[in-house]
Motif scaffolding. Structure first.
Motif: not given
Length: 220
Positions: A112-115, A117, A182, A185, A211
């Motif tokens: 699941q793509e993180t911010p 990533q 980081v 978001n 996303g």
């Protein structure tokens, strides 16, 4: 030098891709894609570069009978692409399926793509000068600002006009992350960009919502 790299490749010397990813300032994926673009600048053909990234790497570690090419009896670890990388190295980022030990995965199902990533994926596409992959990371109504509040572009159509021309006209375009912060978001990158042999430094602040990259502020 780039000239010597081309000479060695043409002479049949075994060339394999590989970066020091994991070291400070050398990121996974983007550093590899950047290396491919540098090899391209040396004059190596796309086919030579693909060999360096597959069978040549296997030969370097003495495992060419196990992997490195699609051959009966070898390990079924590979990626399926939506377009031919021999035509354009940018197509390496157009991943349709991932096969690991014979099991087929959709890319989105693996993680699941993180911010962070997501922002990294847009950087990888930027360095590959792949306009479709680049724009895919942005919201349709994305807003770009010169910090703090000067709107310079709004929407993907506006971005396409600006970035497609830049990707086509600047073959040495490359962005390196010098530092990344980081905060949930929000991703803050200090970047060094190579343009026509010169280097520029700036800060980009990315705001991710649902996303996709929703807003970007540039600080020079």
């Amino acid at each position: 030098s780039l000239i010597n790299l081309k000479k060695l490749s043409d002479a049949g010397v075994l060339i394999a891709t590989g970066t020091d990813a994991g070291n400070i300032g050398t990121l996974h994926a983007s550093s590899y894609l950047g290396e491919l673009q540098t090899m391209k600048l040396s004059g190596m053909s796309n086919w030579q570069i693909l060999q360096a990234s597959t069978i040549n790497g296997a030969k370097v570690v003495g495992k060419e009978t196990e992997f490195g090419s699609i051959t009966a009896g070898k390990k079924a670890n590979l990626v399926l692409l939506d377009a031919n990388p021999v035509d354009s190295l940018e197509n390496i980022t157009r991943i349709n399926r991932v096969i690991n030990r014979g099991v087929v995965f959709l890319p989105d199902s693996i993680v699941q793509e993180t911010p962070v990533q997501l922002v990294q994926r847009q950087l990888n596409a930027y360095n590959a000068r792949n306009i479709e992959a680049f724009l895919d990371t942005y919201a349709d109504d994305v807003e770009l600002y010169d910090f703090p509040d000067k709107l310079i572009a709004k929407g993907k159509d506006s971005m396409r006009v600006n970035y497609a021309g830049m990707f086509n006209d600047l073959p040495d375009l490359h962005c390196e992350i010098l530092n990344r912060i980081v905060q949930g978001n929000t991703i803050i990158d200090r970047e060094r960009v190579r343009v026509r042999g010169k280097f520029l430094e700036a800060v980009a602040v990315y705001k991710v919502e649902n996303g996709k990259i929703k807003k970007v502020w540039f600080i020079e």
